[in-house]
Write a protein that holds these residues in place. Structure first.
Motif, short mmCIF file in Angstrom:
data_model
loop_
_atom_site.label_atom_id
_atom_site.label_comp_id
_atom_site.label_asym_id
_atom_site.label_seq_id
_atom_site.Cartn_x
_atom_site.Cartn_y
_atom_site.Cartn_z
N GLU A 66 -1.81 3.85 6.03
CA GLU A 66 -4.13 3.67 6.36
C GLU A 66 -4.25 2.77 5.38
O GLU A 66 -4.50 1.78 5.81
CB GLU A 66 -4.40 4.95 6.14
CG GLU A 66 -3.75 6.02 7.27
CD GLU A 66 -2.76 7.30 7.20
OE1 GLU A 66 -2.37 6.62 5.95
OE2 GLU A 66 -2.07 8.17 7.31
N ALA A 67 -3.38 2.43 4.32
CA ALA A 67 -3.68 2.12 3.31
C ALA A 67 -3.26 0.02 3.39
O ALA A 67 -4.18 -0.93 3.68
CB ALA A 67 -3.67 2.06 1.58
N GLN B 44 -13.10 -3.95 4.54
CA GLN B 44 -13.50 -2.53 4.08
C GLN B 44 -15.04 -2.83 5.01
O GLN B 44 -15.93 -3.69 4.77
CB GLN B 44 -13.74 -2.94 2.73
CG GLN B 44 -13.63 -2.11 1.81
CD GLN B 44 -12.47 -0.77 2.45
OE1 GLN B 44 -11.34 -0.71 2.27
NE2 GLN B 44 -13.61 0.60 1.99
N GLY C 129 1.00 -1.71 -0.40
CA GLY C 129 0.11 -0.08 0.16
C GLY C 129 0.19 1.60 0.06
O GLY C 129 2.39 1.34 0.67
#
Length: 514
Positions: free
Chosen positions: A56-57, A76, A52
């Motif tokens: 955060e990703a 998610q 990522g």
């Protein structure tokens, strides 16, 4: 803070063994840590590699690696990033709030610990919940009005009551609610209530005053005790004020006199910069010790209580014969005491350190002020206060019961002297005092004492405790989770093969937290 021991219920000792991985240490096998009720609070070890562009990703991807352990299918839609920061070793600690329909679930967070895509652990609390509603039936203004009315206060609030939508876990249900903070000083007993208002029918779900209003506060001030201090002031025209602009912060340190009122703070002033009047002593102490607390946390890499360099405001001579000191969410407030239970509460360094550490805790892990997390909230303040004021292991001794020499409000080395348990075998199960937060804090207090004395350094112990609250604890962390958090912190700072790590395991085991 409460010295009384209420009804005792012996609880079974904690069963989860804590485990952590230090940066640079060889990866350890995956371990799932649970509390005494079997609920997972940490998954640690070499959990896998994620990709990522941002921390955060990567954190969102990391949560998918532990979904089965915590009980969710995918990250998610179940989580939303709150914030992320890198520690001294370059490990990213990304905090995620559990959400339902995009709305936060109160006191349900996760923290992903990851370095360059290598996931080292996940800390947190997830619950599979069914929402009772998707939208509110009452407005935020109506919720605020109901929250204020529920406190019984009818005067001027310290700041507007703001309502925020949240889900509240009740069994396996998620109840849509407004979280409202109602703060006021202009009353016989000040309030900083967190009120949860059902967003469907307007009923009050819960109401907790985050200010402990019993005669159990502590305070500090060398001016109060007659000693002489050097303080930083500000000259404006021909008048000096208790304002300290010397710190490397965006704001400053300011101290005010409430003149035994409850709503208005007045400047302390002097034309000579000599602050020797009797009615100035509480202000001298509050001002001086606020600066000392700022310096302590600056040494840990934190700029003011919120790490944003915010001003530290102190208000002294609150009300009449008021036996308490407290952080009200925006400022410090000190009573003068009644002369029997307490003298002016700003007269004790450990009291000021304790109360301002509540502000630090609120802006790091924000431990919920009830039950075990509330006891940890109190204990973390005691622990850091004992590092700042390191001459003994007592809390509040300088201002507590002036007619009795040698006693204190609490004793880190021997909690029983203050009516507290020192081991899980004496854990107190009660509905009083927000679930015994001032009583059961004796258990983690003794763990801190055990650790600090075993390694011969309060300073190192305080750094470990701070790092744990900043990087490895959430609002719902319990005693078992605190053990895991501090072990993760000491591993990150000094390595999981260090003597400090071994000493910390023993410190917690010796109070029955395993």
């Amino acid at each position: 803070m409460n010295k009384k021991l209420i009804t005792t219920l012996v609880m079974s000792s904690l069963v989860a063994s804590a485990f952590a991985v230090s940066a640079g240490a060889a990866p350890a096998d995956k371990a799932t840590l649970k509390d005494e009720n079997g609920k997972v609070h940490n998954v640690v070890g070499s959990l896998g590699k994620v990709s990522g562009a941002t921390a955060e990703a990567r954190a969102m991807a990391a949560l998918d690696l532990v979904g089965k352990d915590f009980g969710f299918a995918k990250a998610q839609g179940n989580f939303k990033v709150k914030e992320s920061h890198n520690d001294e070793n370059g490990v990213a600690h990304t905090k995620m709030n559990q959400v339902i329909n995009g709305i936060n679930v109160l006191d349900h967070q996760m923290i992903v610990h990851e370095a360059n895509g290598d996931v080292q652990g996940v800390t947190g609390d997830f619950a599979a919940l069914t929402p009772n509603a998707t939208k509110a039936s009452i407005t935020s203004v109506q919720a605020s009005d109901k929250a204020v009315a529920s406190t019984g206060f009818t005067g001027q609030l310290s700041r507007p009551a703001v309502a925020e939508l949240t889900y509240v876990a009740q069994g396996n249900k998620a109840v849509l609610a407004y979280k409202v903070e109602v703060a006021f000083l202009d009353a016989a007993e000040p309030g900083r209530y967190q009120v949860l208002v059902n967003a469907v029918d307007g009923s009050i779900i819960s109401s907790v005053n985050l200010i402990e209003n019993a005669s159990n506060a502590v305070g500090s001030g060398t001016g109060v005790l007659g000693d002489t201090k050097t303080i930083n002031t500000t000259l404006n025209g021909s008048t000096y004020y208790l304002e300290d602009h010397t710190k490397a912060m965006t704001g400053d340190i300011e101290t005010y006199d409430m003149k035994n009122g409850t709503s208005t703070g007045y400047y302390y002033t002097s034309t000579t910069n000599k602050w020797t009047a009797t009615n100035q002593r509480a202000g001298v102490d509050a001002h001086y010790y606020a600066g000392q607390v700022y310096d302590y946390y600056k040494g840990l890499g934190r700029n003011s209580y919120d790490n944003n360099g915010s001003s530290i405001y102190s208000y002294t001579h609150y009300s009449s014969k008021y036996n308490n000191a407290f952080w009200d969410g925006a400022e410090m407030v000190y009573g003068d005491g009644d002369g029997v239970t307490f003298i002016a509460l700003s007269g004790a360094f450990d009291v000021v350190g304790h109360e301002l550490t509540h502000a630090v805790t609120e802006t790091t892990c924000n431990l919920t002020y009830s039950g075990q997390s509330g006891a940890l909230n109190e204990s973390w303040s005691d622990a850091q206060a004992s590092v700042m004021d390191s001459g003994d292991w007592m809390i509040g001794e300088d201002v507590y019961t002036p007619g009795t020499s040698g006693d204190a409000l609490r004793y880190m080395d021997n909690p029983a002297k203050g009516g507290q348990p020192a081991n899980m075998s004496g854990y107190v199960n009660t509905t009083s005092d927000n679930g015994g937060v001032h009583t059961n804090s004796g258990i983690p207090n003794k763990a801190f004492y055990n650790f600090a004395t075993a390694i011969g350094s309060r300073t190192i112990a305080g750094k470990v405790w701070y790092t744990a609250s900043r990087d490895y604890m959430t609002s719902s962390t319990n005693f078992s989770g605190a053990r895991a958090a501090t072990l993760s912190a000491v591993a990150a700072l000094y390595g999981s093969t260090s003597s400090y790590y071994t000493a910390l395991k023993t410190a917690w085991s010796n109070v029955g937290v395993n």
